[in-house]
Design a protein around this motif. Sequence first.
Motif, PDB file in Angstrom:
ATOM      1  N   ASP A  32       4.759   6.310   5.603  1.00 29.03           N
ATOM      2  CA  ASP A  32       3.619   7.088   5.063  1.00 29.03           C
ATOM      3  C   ASP A  32       2.336   6.771   5.641  1.00 29.03           C
ATOM      4  OD1 ASP A  32       3.066   9.316   3.635  1.00 29.03           O
ATOM      5  OD2 ASP A  32       2.361   8.366   1.964  1.00 29.03           O
ATOM      6  N   ALA A  33       1.746   5.588   5.561  1.00 22.50           N
ATOM      7  CA  ALA A  33       0.272   5.109   6.067  1.00 22.50           C
ATOM      8  C   ALA A  33       0.173   5.411   7.610  1.00 22.50           C
ATOM      9  CB  ALA A  33       0.284   3.886   5.361  1.00 22.50           C
TER      10      ALA A  33
ATOM     11  N   PHE B 219       9.784   0.029  -1.326  1.00 28.07           N
ATOM     12  CA  PHE B 219       8.416   0.608  -1.806  1.00 28.07           C
ATOM     13  C   PHE B 219       7.673   0.483  -0.319  1.00 28.07           C
ATOM     14  CE2 PHE B 219       9.069   0.852  -6.364  1.00 28.07           C
ATOM     15  CZ  PHE B 219       9.784   2.158  -6.213  1.00 28.07           C
TER      16      PHE B 219
ATOM     17  N   GLU C  18       8.877   2.453   2.769  1.00 26.63           N
ATOM     18  CA  GLU C  18       8.490   3.539   2.736  1.00 26.63           C
ATOM     19  C   GLU C  18       6.770   3.855   2.551  1.00 26.63           C
ATOM     20  OE1 GLU C  18      10.470   5.124  -0.892  1.00 26.63           O
ATOM     21  OE2 GLU C  18      12.424   4.956   0.086  1.00 26.63           O
ATOM     22  N   ALA C  19       6.142   3.270   1.817  1.00 21.70           N
ATOM     23  CA  ALA C  19       4.690   3.299   2.075  1.00 21.70           C
ATOM     24  C   ALA C  19       4.174   2.916   3.167  1.00 21.70           C
ATOM     25  CB  ALA C  19       3.953   2.260   1.156  1.00 21.70           C
ATOM     26  N   SER C  20       4.701   1.949   4.363  1.00 23.76           N
ATOM     27  CA  SER C  20       4.242   1.851   5.540  1.00 23.76           C
ATOM     28  C   SER C  20       4.387   2.837   6.508  1.00 23.76           C
ATOM     29  CB  SER C  20       4.987   0.585   5.984  1.00 23.76           C
ATOM     30  OG  SER C  20       4.616  -0.660   5.313  1.00 23.76           O
TER      31      SER C  20
ATOM     32  N   THR D 175       9.589  10.541  -0.007  1.00 24.03           N
ATOM     33  CA  THR D 175       8.573   9.819   1.071  1.00 24.03           C
ATOM     34  C   THR D 175       7.783  10.580   1.739  1.00 24.03           C
ATOM     35  OG1 THR D 175      10.405   8.053   1.065  1.00 24.03           O
ATOM     36  CG2 THR D 175       8.848   7.926   2.493  1.00 24.03           C
TER      37      THR D 175
END
Length: 93
Positions: free
Chosen positions: A46-47, A39, A42-44, A89
């Motif tokens: 996306d950000a 997570f 993937e979040a990095s 993602t």
Amino acid sequence: MQRTFCNLHDTIELFGASLDVLGEEWKLAQSRSFLRAQFAIEASADAVFSKVTDNIRGAAQAAAGRALTPERIQELCREGLQAVFGTATLHKP
């Protein structure tokens, strides 16, 4: 950071035809890693590429003479990471 974005853009552009192989490797890594780490990665991604930032603008300036726009760098990096990490993602803004 700006140079890193430019390098990521160039890598995705150069090896774009092989991103499906990286996606398969990511799936294998997912089965062997901790869910929290998945997570976070993937979040990095996306950000960092959810919108054009000053760092992405700087990457475009660092690539002077190559006619790369900040939007093109952001879009290609986002699409490349989406190809590796999967469609769940990197949600479109």
